[in-house]
Design a protein around this motif. Structure first.
Motif, short mmCIF file in Angstrom:
data_model
loop_
_atom_site.label_atom_id
_atom_site.label_comp_id
_atom_site.label_asym_id
_atom_site.label_seq_id
_atom_site.Cartn_x
_atom_site.Cartn_y
_atom_site.Cartn_z
N PRO A 15 0.82 -1.21 0.00
CA PRO A 15 0.00 0.00 0.00
C PRO A 15 0.85 1.26 0.00
O PRO A 15 1.81 1.39 0.76
CB PRO A 15 -0.81 -0.13 1.30
CG PRO A 15 -0.90 -1.61 1.53
CD PRO A 15 0.41 -2.17 1.05
N GLY A 16 0.53 2.20 -0.89
CA GLY A 16 1.22 3.47 -0.96
C GLY A 16 2.49 3.47 -1.78
O GLY A 16 3.13 4.52 -1.93
N GLN A 17 2.89 2.34 -2.34
CA GLN A 17 4.10 2.27 -3.14
C GLN A 17 3.78 1.97 -4.60
O GLN A 17 2.71 1.44 -4.92
CB GLN A 17 5.05 1.21 -2.57
CG GLN A 17 5.51 1.51 -1.14
CD GLN A 17 6.54 0.52 -0.64
OE1 GLN A 17 7.32 -0.05 -1.41
NE2 GLN A 17 6.56 0.31 0.66
N THR A 18 4.73 2.31 -5.49
CA THR A 18 4.48 2.17 -6.93
C THR A 18 5.65 1.53 -7.67
O THR A 18 5.62 1.45 -8.90
CB THR A 18 4.19 3.54 -7.57
OG1 THR A 18 5.34 4.40 -7.37
CG2 THR A 18 2.95 4.18 -6.98
N GLY A 19 6.68 1.07 -6.94
CA GLY A 19 7.89 0.60 -7.61
C GLY A 19 7.66 -0.56 -8.55
O GLY A 19 8.18 -0.56 -9.69
N CYS A 20 6.89 -1.55 -8.14
CA CYS A 20 6.69 -2.74 -8.99
C CYS A 20 5.90 -2.40 -10.24
O CYS A 20 6.20 -2.89 -11.33
CB CYS A 20 6.00 -3.85 -8.19
SG CYS A 20 7.04 -4.58 -6.91
N ARG A 21 4.87 -1.57 -10.11
CA ARG A 21 4.07 -1.22 -11.28
C ARG A 21 4.89 -0.45 -12.29
O ARG A 21 4.75 -0.65 -13.50
CB ARG A 21 2.82 -0.43 -10.91
CG ARG A 21 3.06 0.92 -10.28
CD ARG A 21 1.81 1.78 -10.24
NE ARG A 21 1.57 2.39 -11.53
CZ ARG A 21 0.38 2.77 -11.96
NH1 ARG A 21 -0.69 2.57 -11.22
NH2 ARG A 21 0.24 3.33 -13.15
N LEU A 22 5.79 0.42 -11.83
CA LEU A 22 6.61 1.19 -12.77
C LEU A 22 7.62 0.29 -13.48
O LEU A 22 7.86 0.45 -14.68
CB LEU A 22 7.33 2.33 -12.02
CG LEU A 22 6.43 3.43 -11.48
CD1 LEU A 22 7.24 4.44 -10.69
CD2 LEU A 22 5.67 4.12 -12.61
N MET A 23 8.19 -0.67 -12.75
CA MET A 23 9.11 -1.61 -13.39
C MET A 23 8.37 -2.48 -14.40
O MET A 23 8.88 -2.74 -15.50
CB MET A 23 9.82 -2.46 -12.33
CG MET A 23 10.83 -1.68 -11.52
SD MET A 23 11.86 -2.70 -10.43
CE MET A 23 10.67 -3.15 -9.16
N ALA A 24 7.16 -2.92 -14.04
CA ALA A 24 6.38 -3.75 -14.97
C ALA A 24 6.01 -2.96 -16.22
O ALA A 24 5.97 -3.51 -17.33
CB ALA A 24 5.12 -4.25 -14.27
N LYS A 25 5.75 -1.67 -16.05
CA LYS A 25 5.44 -0.82 -17.21
C LYS A 25 6.64 -0.74 -18.14
O LYS A 25 6.50 -0.84 -19.37
CB LYS A 25 5.02 0.56 -16.73
CG LYS A 25 4.57 1.50 -17.86
CD LYS A 25 3.98 2.78 -17.31
CE LYS A 25 3.46 3.66 -18.44
NZ LYS A 25 2.77 4.87 -17.93
N LEU A 26 7.83 -0.58 -17.58
CA LEU A 26 9.05 -0.56 -18.40
C LEU A 26 9.27 -1.90 -19.09
O LEU A 26 9.66 -1.95 -20.26
CB LEU A 26 10.26 -0.22 -17.53
CG LEU A 26 10.64 1.25 -17.40
CD1 LEU A 26 11.86 1.40 -16.50
CD2 LEU A 26 10.91 1.88 -18.76
N LEU A 27 9.02 -3.00 -18.36
CA LEU A 27 9.18 -4.32 -18.97
C LEU A 27 8.25 -4.47 -20.16
O LEU A 27 8.67 -4.88 -21.25
CB LEU A 27 8.90 -5.40 -17.94
CG LEU A 27 8.75 -6.84 -18.48
CD1 LEU A 27 10.00 -7.27 -19.23
CD2 LEU A 27 8.41 -7.81 -17.36
N ALA A 28 6.96 -4.16 -19.98
CA ALA A 28 5.99 -4.31 -21.07
C ALA A 28 6.34 -3.39 -22.24
O ALA A 28 6.23 -3.78 -23.41
CB ALA A 28 4.58 -4.02 -20.56
N ALA A 29 6.77 -2.17 -21.93
CA ALA A 29 7.15 -1.24 -23.00
C ALA A 29 8.35 -1.77 -23.78
O ALA A 29 8.40 -1.66 -25.01
CB ALA A 29 7.47 0.13 -22.40
N SER A 30 9.31 -2.38 -23.07
CA SER A 30 10.48 -2.92 -23.76
C SER A 30 10.10 -4.11 -24.63
O SER A 30 10.64 -4.29 -25.74
CB SER A 30 11.57 -3.31 -22.76
OG SER A 30 11.22 -4.45 -22.00
#
Length: 275
Positions: A15-30
């Protein structure tokens, strides 16, 4: 027609963190930038979508906790969703299914990694023996003494689509049993147990002796963990950023993503941002 491949990841933040979602977004974008032609699924617990503009071939699946206590428990058990997401995947549609931790990045197309007549593909952590604590809580005392192979990473693995449900069920079954040693990195240790058991069954000629093979060692590298030379790891197909905080991972992932997909010798993007 040949069946497509699937790549999926799990991005469950406390709760309150966003690190995993941002990394997953970079993975999907790559993956999209690398021209991966298969499907991409991201399982996350973010109230907002990761991509505000829909991307073809990318499906987001919300893992939605009901209460704040559920949200905390979900984050504490995030690693179990590596195999629990099988209920959302129509595995028979795919030739091979590749799971990547959210802290991974694709530097080029991955199709060649998923070719071949095998049931499971895995990545060893070169130089780290399987008896080390992060791999071994499901090993017997005799195996800890006698096994000489390297430990296998549980964040970079592929399974034949027709066997995916069965393999994931077996992984969960092992994970739910009490290990011989104190539980530590148990999802990784149980994945190593699964591979050892499959090899033993195959040697005995049993029907469920799945054929498992390692990826070529140079194809998946660990820049913050085992591979420190950019000239070495920049030619990998997948980078897995083990070690460091989420902020440190994000900074390195972002810099390599931008350098891989937006750099040119004329420095076009640099000149645009300088205007």
């Amino acid at each position: 027609m040949r069946k497509p491949h699937l790549v999926y990841t799990v991005a469950i933040d406390p709760p309150g963190q966003t690190g995993c979602r941002l990394m997953a977004k970079l993975l999907a974008a790559s993956l999209s930038r690398s021209q991966f032609p298969g499907d991409i699924m991201i399982f996350h617990n973010s109230s907002a979508p990761l991509f505000f503009v829909e991307r073809k071939g990318v499906e987001e699946v919300l893992v939605d906790p009901l209460t704040p206590d559920d949200a905390l428990k979900l984050a504490q058990e995030a690693w179990t969703w590596k195999y629990r997401v099988r209920q959302f995947i129509d595995a028979e549609k795919y030739d091979k299914i590749l799971f990547l931790d959210a802290d991974c990045l694709a530097l080029r197309n991955l199709d060649h990694l998923l070719d071949g007549d095998w049931d499971i593909a895995f990545q060893r952590e070169q130089g780290l023996g399987i008896a080390m604590s992060q791999f071994s809580c499901y090993l017997t005392a005799e195996e800890k003494t006698n096994l000489r192979c390297n430990g296998v990473n549980s964040g970079t693995l592929a399974v034949r689509g027709s066997l995916y449900q069965t393999v994931m069920e077996e992984w969960e079954r092992i994970e739910k049993t009490e290990p011989p040693s104190p539980r530590w990195c148990s999802d990784q240790a149980s994945w190593n147990r699964l591979l050892l058991d499959a090899a033993s069954r195959r040697k005995s000629g049993e029907d469920n002796g799945w054929l498992a093979k390692p990826f070529e060692s140079h194809e998946i590298q660990f820049p913050m963990h085992l591979h420190k030379d950019f000239r070495e790891y920049r030619n990998a197909a997948i980078l897995h950023f083990l070690g460091g905080s989420n902020i440190e991972k994000m900074q390195m992932m972002f810099s390599i993503y931008m350098g891989t997909y937006f750099h040119d010798v004329a420095g076009t993007l640099l000149n645009v941002t300088d205007m």
